[in-house]
Design a protein around this motif. Structure first.
Motif, PDB file in Angstrom:
ATOM      1  N   LYS A 107       0.858  -1.186   0.000  1.00  0.00           N
ATOM      2  CA  LYS A 107       0.000   0.000   0.000  1.00  0.00           C
ATOM      3  C   LYS A 107       0.891   1.232   0.000  1.00  0.00           C
ATOM      4  O   LYS A 107       1.823   1.349   0.798  1.00  0.00           O
ATOM      5  CB  LYS A 107      -0.902   0.010   1.228  1.00  0.00           C
ATOM      6  CG  LYS A 107      -1.863   1.194   1.262  1.00  0.00           C
ATOM      7  CD  LYS A 107      -2.758   1.131   2.487  1.00  0.00           C
ATOM      8  CE  LYS A 107      -3.729   2.287   2.521  1.00  0.00           C
ATOM      9  NZ  LYS A 107      -4.590   2.256   3.722  1.00  0.00           N
ATOM     10  N   ALA A 108       0.601   2.160  -0.906  1.00  0.00           N
ATOM     11  CA  ALA A 108       1.363   3.404  -0.979  1.00  0.00           C
ATOM     12  C   ALA A 108       0.560   4.564  -0.402  1.00  0.00           C
ATOM     13  O   ALA A 108       1.062   5.322   0.433  1.00  0.00           O
ATOM     14  CB  ALA A 108       1.767   3.697  -2.416  1.00  0.00           C
ATOM     15  N   THR A 109      -0.711   4.688  -0.834  1.00  0.00           N
ATOM     16  CA  THR A 109      -1.480   5.874  -0.487  1.00  0.00           C
ATOM     17  C   THR A 109      -2.964   5.560  -0.304  1.00  0.00           C
ATOM     18  O   THR A 109      -3.467   4.532  -0.742  1.00  0.00           O
ATOM     19  CB  THR A 109      -1.346   6.937  -1.599  1.00  0.00           C
ATOM     20  OG1 THR A 109      -1.604   6.316  -2.868  1.00  0.00           O
ATOM     21  CG2 THR A 109       0.041   7.548  -1.612  1.00  0.00           C
ATOM     22  N   THR A 110      -3.647   6.522   0.335  1.00  0.00           N
ATOM     23  CA  THR A 110      -5.094   6.499   0.491  1.00  0.00           C
ATOM     24  C   THR A 110      -5.626   7.893   0.169  1.00  0.00           C
ATOM     25  O   THR A 110      -5.079   8.900   0.661  1.00  0.00           O
ATOM     26  CB  THR A 110      -5.503   6.139   1.933  1.00  0.00           C
ATOM     27  OG1 THR A 110      -4.958   4.875   2.283  1.00  0.00           O
ATOM     28  CG2 THR A 110      -7.023   6.097   2.082  1.00  0.00           C
ATOM     29  N   GLY A 111      -6.645   7.962  -0.659  1.00  0.00           N
ATOM     30  CA  GLY A 111      -7.264   9.241  -0.933  1.00  0.00           C
ATOM     31  C   GLY A 111      -6.299  10.276  -1.489  1.00  0.00           C
ATOM     32  O   GLY A 111      -5.419   9.973  -2.283  1.00  0.00           O
ATOM     33  N   THR A 112      -6.464  11.518  -1.029  1.00  0.00           N
ATOM     34  CA  THR A 112      -5.645  12.621  -1.555  1.00  0.00           C
ATOM     35  C   THR A 112      -4.446  12.961  -0.686  1.00  0.00           C
ATOM     36  O   THR A 112      -3.591  13.752  -1.100  1.00  0.00           O
ATOM     37  CB  THR A 112      -6.504  13.890  -1.697  1.00  0.00           C
ATOM     38  OG1 THR A 112      -7.048  14.236  -0.417  1.00  0.00           O
ATOM     39  CG2 THR A 112      -7.647  13.666  -2.684  1.00  0.00           C
TER      40      THR A 112
ATOM     41  N   ARG B  73      -0.545   8.495   3.249  1.00  0.00           N
ATOM     42  CA  ARG B  73       0.687   7.911   2.728  1.00  0.00           C
ATOM     43  C   ARG B  73       1.233   6.878   3.719  1.00  0.00           C
ATOM     44  O   ARG B  73       1.268   7.144   4.923  1.00  0.00           O
ATOM     45  CB  ARG B  73       1.734   8.998   2.464  1.00  0.00           C
ATOM     46  CG  ARG B  73       1.316   9.954   1.359  1.00  0.00           C
ATOM     47  CD  ARG B  73       2.334  11.045   1.107  1.00  0.00           C
ATOM     48  NE  ARG B  73       2.022  11.779  -0.120  1.00  0.00           N
ATOM     49  CZ  ARG B  73       2.778  12.749  -0.613  1.00  0.00           C
ATOM     50  NH1 ARG B  73       3.883  13.114   0.028  1.00  0.00           N
ATOM     51  NH2 ARG B  73       2.433  13.352  -1.736  1.00  0.00           N
ATOM     52  N   ASP B  74       1.636   5.732   3.214  1.00  0.00           N
ATOM     53  CA  ASP B  74       2.197   4.676   4.064  1.00  0.00           C
ATOM     54  C   ASP B  74       3.678   4.961   4.268  1.00  0.00           C
ATOM     55  O   ASP B  74       4.476   4.914   3.332  1.00  0.00           O
ATOM     56  CB  ASP B  74       2.004   3.312   3.397  1.00  0.00           C
ATOM     57  CG  ASP B  74       2.277   2.162   4.346  1.00  0.00           C
ATOM     58  OD1 ASP B  74       3.334   2.183   5.011  1.00  0.00           O
ATOM     59  OD2 ASP B  74       1.446   1.235   4.433  1.00  0.00           O
ATOM     60  N   GLU B  75       4.069   5.229   5.524  1.00  0.00           N
ATOM     61  CA  GLU B  75       5.429   5.648   5.826  1.00  0.00           C
ATOM     62  C   GLU B  75       6.452   4.524   5.678  1.00  0.00           C
ATOM     63  O   GLU B  75       7.654   4.783   5.626  1.00  0.00           O
ATOM     64  CB  GLU B  75       5.488   6.220   7.254  1.00  0.00           C
ATOM     65  CG  GLU B  75       4.661   7.473   7.457  1.00  0.00           C
ATOM     66  CD  GLU B  75       5.144   8.647   6.612  1.00  0.00           C
ATOM     67  OE1 GLU B  75       6.351   8.707   6.309  1.00  0.00           O
ATOM     68  OE2 GLU B  75       4.313   9.501   6.250  1.00  0.00           O
ATOM     69  N   LEU B  76       6.012   3.276   5.617  1.00  0.00           N
ATOM     70  CA  LEU B  76       6.949   2.158   5.485  1.00  0.00           C
ATOM     71  C   LEU B  76       7.215   1.778   4.027  1.00  0.00           C
ATOM     72  O   LEU B  76       8.046   0.908   3.752  1.00  0.00           O
ATOM     73  CB  LEU B  76       6.422   0.937   6.239  1.00  0.00           C
ATOM     74  CG  LEU B  76       6.332   1.084   7.761  1.00  0.00           C
ATOM     75  CD1 LEU B  76       5.786  -0.195   8.382  1.00  0.00           C
ATOM     76  CD2 LEU B  76       7.690   1.410   8.348  1.00  0.00           C
TER      77      LEU B  76
ATOM     78  N   ASN C 177      -1.435  12.228  -5.543  1.00  0.00           N
ATOM     79  CA  ASN C 177      -0.904  11.720  -4.279  1.00  0.00           C
ATOM     80  C   ASN C 177      -0.212  10.377  -4.477  1.00  0.00           C
ATOM     81  O   ASN C 177       0.902  10.146  -3.997  1.00  0.00           O
ATOM     82  CB  ASN C 177      -2.042  11.579  -3.265  1.00  0.00           C
ATOM     83  CG  ASN C 177      -1.570  11.104  -1.900  1.00  0.00           C
ATOM     84  OD1 ASN C 177      -0.497  11.475  -1.430  1.00  0.00           O
ATOM     85  ND2 ASN C 177      -2.373  10.272  -1.263  1.00  0.00           N
ATOM     86  N   PHE C 178      -0.859   9.494  -5.235  1.00  0.00           N
ATOM     87  CA  PHE C 178      -0.324   8.149  -5.446  1.00  0.00           C
ATOM     88  C   PHE C 178       1.010   8.173  -6.197  1.00  0.00           C
ATOM     89  O   PHE C 178       2.010   7.600  -5.751  1.00  0.00           O
ATOM     90  CB  PHE C 178      -1.352   7.316  -6.213  1.00  0.00           C
ATOM     91  CG  PHE C 178      -0.886   5.940  -6.585  1.00  0.00           C
ATOM     92  CD1 PHE C 178      -0.442   5.048  -5.624  1.00  0.00           C
ATOM     93  CD2 PHE C 178      -0.891   5.530  -7.915  1.00  0.00           C
ATOM     94  CE1 PHE C 178      -0.008   3.771  -5.971  1.00  0.00           C
ATOM     95  CE2 PHE C 178      -0.465   4.259  -8.274  1.00  0.00           C
ATOM     96  CZ  PHE C 178      -0.019   3.382  -7.299  1.00  0.00           C
TER      97      PHE C 178
ATOM     98  N   ALA D 285       4.347   6.918  -4.459  1.00  0.00           N
ATOM     99  CA  ALA D 285       4.785   5.592  -4.907  1.00  0.00           C
ATOM    100  C   ALA D 285       5.993   5.675  -5.838  1.00  0.00           C
ATOM    101  O   ALA D 285       6.810   4.752  -5.890  1.00  0.00           O
ATOM    102  CB  ALA D 285       3.644   4.869  -5.616  1.00  0.00           C
ATOM    103  N   LYS D 286       6.102   6.763  -6.603  1.00  0.00           N
ATOM    104  CA  LYS D 286       7.207   6.957  -7.551  1.00  0.00           C
ATOM    105  C   LYS D 286       7.468   5.689  -8.369  1.00  0.00           C
ATOM    106  O   LYS D 286       8.571   5.132  -8.364  1.00  0.00           O
ATOM    107  CB  LYS D 286       8.479   7.377  -6.819  1.00  0.00           C
ATOM    108  CG  LYS D 286       8.364   8.692  -6.065  1.00  0.00           C
ATOM    109  CD  LYS D 286       9.662   9.024  -5.346  1.00  0.00           C
ATOM    110  CE  LYS D 286       9.553  10.360  -4.625  1.00  0.00           C
ATOM    111  NZ  LYS D 286       8.572  10.335  -3.513  1.00  0.00           N
TER     112      LYS D 286
END
Length: 292
Positions: A120-125, A128-131, A163-164, A168-169
């Motif tokens: 998981k990278a992101t949720t919504g706008t 962000r998943d810090e790990l 955001n994603f 996520a890059k």
């Protein structure tokens, strides 16, 4: 089994001349044979033993022999057939995780047969998943395929895509996916999912994978939607067989369980639960299709 040993079922192929040692995963154990490159060996466990070139993982056989994993390719397990029937392997080819999933040793997961991680990278706008970044580095170091998913919400799809992709890059080897599942009081609409996927294709020049279960089935009903059907389906369905919505002939990945599992290096959440995904093909096929 001894501590540090995990049962598995499958085969490995020697990639160089490998010593077969008896009794323990140790350089001090007696050599009972030498396996030429290309030799296929049935194995029953992955064990932690003496480190060789920084790799302490060994494969065990039914007769208490051990061979160093660094001299072999990844564990191959029996794959099921596309469409949902067939025997799923003990160790899934693909595991998906997020910040609450415990991940300790991705090299051990790779040696046991896991081929890819989708994080998981992101949720919504703004979520962000810090790990994400640290685990991406660890996965790539372990030789695992890497993917990123976004949990869709009711907010503007354009801002969610921003955001994603910003967090996520994704490079050309990164699988990208939209997680389209029920989100009470913050539900992404079907049109929102469509716009998100359109924008991803515009930005990256390739289609994202669509993760969904009963939600996409309910939203589309019996109609065949060519747009969604053109995206690979990552199906969530926790039953013995998989059934896809008519827009697809079959799934690409099937998340068949989010329950208890024994995956070396990935204990899962506090209850030992891990999201497990079946791919009905070889590891080589998975790598070719991963980020197409």
């Amino acid at each position: 089994m001894a501590a540090g040993t995990t049962p598995v079922t499958g085969t490995v192929r020697a990639t160089t001349l490998v010593n077969l040692r008896h009794g323990a995963p140790s350089l001090g154990a007696p050599v009972v044979g030498k396996l030429a490159a290309g030799t296929v060996v049935p194995v029953t466990s992955v064990a932690v033993g003496d480190a060789v070139q920084g790799n302490a993982l060994w494969y065990g056989t039914t007769d208490q022999n051990f061979l160093w994993s660094g001299g072999c390719d990844a564990l191959q397990t029996a794959a099921g057939t596309g469409g949902g029937s067939g025997t799923r392997p003990r160790i899934p080819m693909v595991v998906d995780v997020y910040h609450r999933s415990i991940v300790r040793d991705l090299a051990a997961a790779k040696a046991a047969g896991v081929q890819g991680i989708i994080h998981k990278a992101t949720t919504g706008t703004s979520g962000r998943d810090e790990l994400y970044d640290d685990r991406r580095i660890a996965a790539q170091k372990a030789g695992l395929l890497w993917g990123a998913y976004h949990w869709g919400t009711a907010l503007l799809p354009a801002q969610q895509v921003e955001n994603f992709l910003g967090w996520a890059k994704p490079d050309d080897d990164t699988l990208v996916a939209l997680d389209y599942e029920p989100s009470p009081n913050n539900q992404m609409t079907l049109d929102g999912a469509r716009e998100f996927l359109e924008r991803i294709q515009e930005k990256l020049g390739r289609r994202a994978v669509l993760y969904s279960g009963h939600l996409i089935k309910e939203e589309l009903g019996a109609q065949i939607d060519p747009f969604f059907g053109a995206h690979r389906l990552w199906l969530a369905q926790y039953t013995a067989t998989a059934t896809v919505q008519p827009s697809w002939k079959t799934y690409w990945l099937w998340q068949y369980s989010d329950g208890a599992a024994t995956i070396p290096g990935i204990p899962g959440d506090g209850a030992g639960h891990v999201d497990q995904n079946h791919y009905a093909g070889s590891a080589e096929q998975l790598a070719v299709e991963w980020a197409r």
